[in-house]
Structure formats: C-alpha cells, structure tokens
Design an enzyme around this catalytic site. Structure first.
Site, PDB file in Angstrom:
ATOM      1  N   CYS A 199      -6.193 -25.024  46.502  1.00  0.00           N
ATOM      2  CA  CYS A 199      -6.283 -24.834  45.055  1.00  0.00           C
ATOM      3  C   CYS A 199      -7.297 -25.796  44.453  1.00  0.00           C
ATOM      4  O   CYS A 199      -6.993 -26.979  44.249  1.00  0.00           O
ATOM      5  CB  CYS A 199      -4.911 -25.034  44.417  1.00  0.00           C
ATOM      6  SG  CYS A 199      -4.943 -24.948  42.618  1.00  0.00           S
ATOM      7  N   CYS A 243      -6.261 -27.182  41.016  1.00  0.00           N
ATOM      8  CA  CYS A 243      -5.204 -28.195  41.096  1.00  0.00           C
ATOM      9  C   CYS A 243      -5.729 -29.546  41.570  1.00  0.00           C
ATOM     10  O   CYS A 243      -5.334 -30.590  41.051  1.00  0.00           O
ATOM     11  CB  CYS A 243      -4.113 -27.746  42.068  1.00  0.00           C
ATOM     12  SG  CYS A 243      -3.460 -26.100  41.792  1.00  0.00           S
ATOM     13  N   ASP A 244      -6.610 -29.535  42.559  1.00  0.00           N
ATOM     14  CA  ASP A 244      -6.920 -30.762  43.290  1.00  0.00           C
ATOM     15  C   ASP A 244      -8.354 -31.255  43.200  1.00  0.00           C
ATOM     16  O   ASP A 244      -8.694 -32.286  43.791  1.00  0.00           O
ATOM     17  CB  ASP A 244      -6.556 -30.577  44.775  1.00  0.00           C
ATOM     18  CG  ASP A 244      -5.071 -30.328  44.974  1.00  0.00           C
ATOM     19  OD1 ASP A 244      -4.281 -30.813  44.144  1.00  0.00           O
ATOM     20  OD2 ASP A 244      -4.699 -29.659  45.951  1.00  0.00           O
TER      21      ASP A 244
END
Length: 314
Positions: free
Chosen positions: A136, A139-140
């Site tokens: 992701c 997300c990261d």
C-alpha cells in the site's frame, strides 16, 4: 431470533456500498457488514482518474468512498463492524456469525468481500511485511521519504503507485518480469517522463533479507537466469519493496457452499450465484475487468435482483 433483514451486504467496497445504496433506496431493510475500513482496495489508492463523474483534480480513493458511504447511509442502510467467521447460505433465511458470536439473518445476501494483494512470492517475504515490504503506497510512502524504493509489477496499479512513491522516495525502480509494461499507454507516458522513476526489465525478486528490516534482496533475470544482489545504501540501512502484481479473491469463507473458478465466485450476468437468494458483486467474482466502475455496476445489479427475489417470495 434476531431481526431478519431483507438484504445483508458483506463488504463495504464500491460493490458493497453501491448494493447498500440501491437496496436501501428500494426500501429494503439492509445491513452492510464490514470488518475494516470502507473502500477495500480503492481506499488505499491515491488518485482516481477513470471513474465517471469523479472530480478531475484531487479525487482520491478515500474521497470517492466517503461519498459512497454517505449515500448508502442516506437511504437508511444500517451498518455493522464485524468479522464474519461462519456463514450458512442455504435455506430461505441466511445466517452469518461474527467474531464475537453475534448472529445476523437475512432473506438475501450479497457477497462483496473483494480481493487482497497477491504476495510477491519471494523467499523470506513474510518476515519483512511491515518491515520494508508493503502493498500500500498510500499507507506507507511517508515511511520511505528520501530512501530508495522498488516496486514489483507492470500493470496500471504498479505504475501509478510507483509514480506516487516518487513524491517521497529519492529513487523508485519498477521491477517487471517482462520487457514492457502492461499499464495503459496514458499511464506509461507519464511514467517514462518521471525522472525519479527507473526500470529493471525481465527481472523477478527471488529472496529478501536483512537484520530486522529489509536491507538486501536477490533478483533474477528471467531470460539469462543471472542472479544479482541488491543491498541498501550504507547510510540508509534499508530500502522499500512494494508489491502490485494483482489480487487474490477473498472467498475462503464460502468454500464448499458456492460454485467457484480458481477461487473466484461464478455468477450469471445478473449476479446470481448457484444458491437462491445469494448474489456476488465486485472483484471476488469471475469477470474480465476489475475496476471501481464495474464493481459499482455489479452492486447495483445485485441489489435489484435481490429486490426481485424477495418480491417473488411473497
């Protein structure tokens, strides 16, 4: 017995939320059950350009899903946050049991649990998920600011997420098993113009390693078989590895009850499964194109067919 809903929708991605919207608007008592955040795969997508009617500038997966969620709730759709552990789909009343023993009943069920990222498939992969390996970018990405990052894949998602990562990482390299990308030409054109984006053709990741965090990997040339070791910059001590090589259907819960093909649920054009009163919509079913627009269409059709099924019971 608890309340018997007209429709229970399992999953709150684009397919499930659209099904909930249409079912609620048809005045069917409707419950959407979701174990995590709304949106499924689209909730971790940074940019949405190809959904009809989406905002041309600044549309993201989360912003699109937020509007879908509000629409479904506007028409009276109820919500439950739960992880379904068992499901009984035969009979006139379907039964779902949650993680804490909560029981849910409905005349019809729309399965819309989607899919999840396919693992990269390299040795030691599981040891470094969350410790350098991610699926992701949204997300990261921030964790890898000014680091080097590698992206495995060559389709739309891989290239789009790689471009997003260039906003954070100092260098992003796409590792692709072929010598050309599979992404749409419009996406490729943007990618090749990005100075921070590099390409490693005819290559797969064989093994990853490191001391607690990812700092080393071995890649193989798919044509020559040559192995190459890549190590993190000494000052960095680590690098990022993101996998975007497709999805696997989230259908294990239904095994033995529903007809499937390679893990995907078989339906007809109207989203009927082989079980009366049970419908499937979105990425978990056998289909030729898995996009937000097709998931939403599936959800709408499934809800209307559920309404017809219930009407025929009377």
């Amino acid at each position: 017995m608890s309340k018997i809903y007209d429709v229970i929708v399992l999953g709150a991605g684009p397919a499930g939320l659209t099904a909930g919207l249409y079912a609620g608007r048809a005045r069917l008592s409707t419950l959407i059950i979701e174990k995590g955040q709304d949106g499924g795969q689209i909730a971790i997508t940074n940019e949405i350009e190809n959904y009809p009617g989406a905002q041309l500038e600044g549309e993201s997966g989360p912003s699109l899903i937020a509007r879908m969620t509000k629409q479904a709730e506007k028409f009276g759709t109820e919500r439950a946050r739960d992880c379904i552990k068992s499901i009984e789909l035969s009979g006139d009343v379907k039964k779902l049991v949650g993680s804490k023993g909560e029981e849910y009943y409905a005349k019809t069920v729309i399965l819309a649990t989607g899919a999840f990222p396919r693992p990269i498939g390299c040795k030691n992969e599981s040891k470094f998920v969350g410790k350098g390996i991610s699926f992701c970018a949204t997300c990261d990405a921030a964790f890898f600011e000014d680091f080097e990052v590698y992206v495995v894949g060559g389709g739309d998602a891989a290239v789009e997420e790689a471009m997003y990562l260039t906003k954070f990482a100092r260098k992003v390299t796409i590792i692709h098993r072929r010598d050309e990308l599979r992404a749409a030409k419009s996406i490729q054109e943007k990618a090749f113009k990005n100075e921070k984006l590099h390409f490693m053709w005819n290559t797969v990741v064989e093994e990853v390693d490191g001391d607690e965090i990812l700092s080393k990997m071995i890649v193989k040339n798919t044509k020559t078989g040559e192995l190459t070791t890549i190590e993190a910059d000494e000052e960095d001590g680590m690098f990022g590895l993101f996998g975007f090589i497709g999805l696997l259907p989230n259908t294990a819960l239904y095994e033995g009850q529903i007809d499937m093909e390679n893990g995907y649920i078989r339906t007809d054009d109207d989203m009927h499964t082989n079980i009366p009163g049970v419908f499937a919509a979105g990425d978990l079913r056998v289909k030729s194109l898995r996009q937000v627009v097709t998931a939403a269409a599936d959800g709408a059709i499934a809800a209307m067919q559920a309404e017809k099924y219930i009407a025929d019971l009377k």
